[in-house]
Design an enzyme around this catalytic site. Structure first.
Site, PDB file in Angstrom:
ATOM      1  N   THR A  64       0.926  -1.117  -0.089  1.00  0.00           N
ATOM      2  CA  THR A  64       0.043   0.005  -0.041  1.00  0.00           C
ATOM      3  C   THR A  64       0.783   1.174  -0.184  1.00  0.00           C
ATOM      4  O   THR A  64       0.478   2.244  -0.460  1.00  0.00           O
ATOM      5  CB  THR A  64      -0.886  -0.055   1.332  1.00  0.00           C
ATOM      6  OG1 THR A  64      -1.546  -1.335   0.997  1.00  0.00           O
ATOM      7  CG2 THR A  64      -1.818   1.234   1.276  1.00  0.00           C
ATOM      8  N   TYR A 152       6.294 -11.725   5.546  1.00  0.00           N
ATOM      9  CA  TYR A 152       5.015 -11.270   4.894  1.00  0.00           C
ATOM     10  C   TYR A 152       4.610 -12.201   3.771  1.00  0.00           C
ATOM     11  O   TYR A 152       5.364 -12.637   2.781  1.00  0.00           O
ATOM     12  CB  TYR A 152       5.630  -9.941   4.157  1.00  0.00           C
ATOM     13  CG  TYR A 152       4.665  -9.148   3.549  1.00  0.00           C
ATOM     14  CD1 TYR A 152       3.313  -9.277   3.475  1.00  0.00           C
ATOM     15  CD2 TYR A 152       4.789  -7.829   2.955  1.00  0.00           C
ATOM     16  CE1 TYR A 152       2.322  -8.511   2.818  1.00  0.00           C
ATOM     17  CE2 TYR A 152       4.061  -7.063   2.119  1.00  0.00           C
ATOM     18  CZ  TYR A 152       2.759  -7.307   2.308  1.00  0.00           C
ATOM     19  OH  TYR A 152       2.118  -6.385   1.633  1.00  0.00           O
ATOM     20  N   LYS A 180       2.775 -11.282   8.701  1.00  0.00           N
ATOM     21  CA  LYS A 180       1.647 -10.412   7.989  1.00  0.00           C
ATOM     22  C   LYS A 180       1.102 -11.417   6.928  1.00  0.00           C
ATOM     23  O   LYS A 180       1.920 -11.507   6.097  1.00  0.00           O
ATOM     24  CB  LYS A 180       2.134  -9.080   7.421  1.00  0.00           C
ATOM     25  CG  LYS A 180       0.960  -8.337   6.878  1.00  0.00           C
ATOM     26  CD  LYS A 180       1.587  -7.128   6.217  1.00  0.00           C
ATOM     27  CE  LYS A 180       0.559  -6.374   5.671  1.00  0.00           C
ATOM     28  NZ  LYS A 180       0.059  -7.087   4.267  1.00  0.00           N
ATOM     29  N   VAL A 227      -3.654  -5.657   9.082  1.00  0.00           N
ATOM     30  CA  VAL A 227      -2.927  -4.488   8.609  1.00  0.00           C
ATOM     31  C   VAL A 227      -3.680  -4.179   7.342  1.00  0.00           C
ATOM     32  O   VAL A 227      -3.341  -4.636   6.088  1.00  0.00           O
ATOM     33  CB  VAL A 227      -1.677  -5.175   8.152  1.00  0.00           C
ATOM     34  CG1 VAL A 227      -0.676  -4.122   7.767  1.00  0.00           C
ATOM     35  CG2 VAL A 227      -0.955  -5.650   9.604  1.00  0.00           C
TER      36      VAL A 227
END
Length: 325
Positions: A64, A152, A180, A227
């Site tokens: 993002t 991630y 994440k 998140v």
């Protein structure tokens, strides 16, 4: 699964202590000027917008944040700006995302020098890897990193799904401090959450969902937080959702999640007819922040296709329906 032997590099023991981050941790957009430089003033306003909503941490240099589009100079400026403005009020995690271990280690050095409290690292990409090489990658990064390392899991971007047993193995060793999960695989996410119960040494491991639309489900499964990119646009909504879930008020939490699911429809205003999903989603987030008066310019990094005036108008309608305009 073939994992590296015990003689291979391992990170310092990080598990078993306090979790590095929990709650709502927005992956912060990177406001840009029309010339595609980092708009520091808008970035500071965005940080204030998020902090004032009661978020529990910030994540910079992820998808993002358009990290893939930023130069190393711009990446460093983002971390320095946010870290300096936060002044330690909240945990700051930063992406150290690149194709191979040596390149990731360079980013780890840069973002930690700039003030990051932890780093987020994907599996290697572009090259074709084996699970043993992914495990070795994380061990090497953790061994060299002065701060905790979170994995991630984003197979849509790196074309590798992190196996739950690999994540659990590295969590138990203390190599990884968290996950994440942006895989969209809720069953796999559940395997990680439930598997941690069998590894008491991993009690300090943070499990975070990257989904905007499954936060209530993830928290019900035992996730530590979320998140969601949409939290840039509506941080109050995600903080409210998190609070309701933690209070066990699942009926109201479901209603709040469904409102956010409706709002999340704004990411599709330009895709797939005129642009890719990334251009549409990031463009919509920035258009929404511009319409809400948080950032000065909704520009996205090149070569992403900008939203048209009609598409920006559609974003405004989503905001209005969600009570944000």
């Amino acid at each position: 699964m073939n994992l590296p032997t015990s003689s291979e590099p391992r990170g310092p023991a990080r598990a078993g202590g306090a979790k590095i981050v929990t709650g709502v941790v927005p992956p912060v957009c990177t406001p840009l000027t029309p010339e595609r430089e980092v708009d520091v003033r808008s970035l500071l306003r965005l940080v204030d917008h998020l902090v004032s909503a009661g978020v529990h941490g910030l994540f910079v240099l992820g998808s993002t944040s358009e990290a893939a589009y930023l130069t190393d100079r711009q990446r460093a400026l983002v971390v320095e700006t946010v870290a300096g403005h936060l002044g330690g009020r909240l945990p700051l995690i930063a992406g150290a995302i690149d194709m191979t271990t040596p390149r990731v280690l360079d980013h780890v050095t840069a973002v930690t020098a700039a003030g990051a409290d932890a780093v987020v690292v994907t599996a290697p990409f572009y090259t074709r890897t084996h699970p043993a090489e992914i495990a070795r990658h994380y061990r090497l990064v953790a061994a060299a990193s002065p701060v905790p390392v979170l994995a991630y899991d984003i197979p849509v971007a790196v074309h590798t799904k992190l196996p739950a047993d690999l994540v659990l193995e590295l969590a138990a060793e203390g190599v990884l401090a968290g996950l994440k999960d942006s895989s969209g695989d809720l069953a796999g996410f559940r395997r990680v959450v439930t598997g941690l119960h069998a590894h008491p040494g991993a009690s300090g491991f943070s499990v975070l969902t990257g989904s905007e639309v499954l936060v209530d489900a993830a928290l019900a499964l035992g996730a530590d937080g979320a998140v969601p990119g949409l939290a840039n646009v509506d941080p109050h909504g995600y903080v409210r959702l998190h609070t309701l879930c933690r209070a066990g008020d699942w009926h109201r939490a479901r209603a709040e999640q469904e409102r956010l699911c409706d709002l999340f429809g704004l990411v599709g205003v330009g895709a797939p007819t005129r642009m890719g999903g990334s251009s549409s989603g990031l463009g919509a987030f920035k258009a929404a922040l511009h319409l809400r008066g948080v950032i000065d310019c909704p520009a996205t990094a090149e070569p992403q296709v900008p939203l048209s005036p009609d598409e920006v108008e559609q974003v405004g309608k989503f905001l209005a329906a969600a009570g944000l305009l």
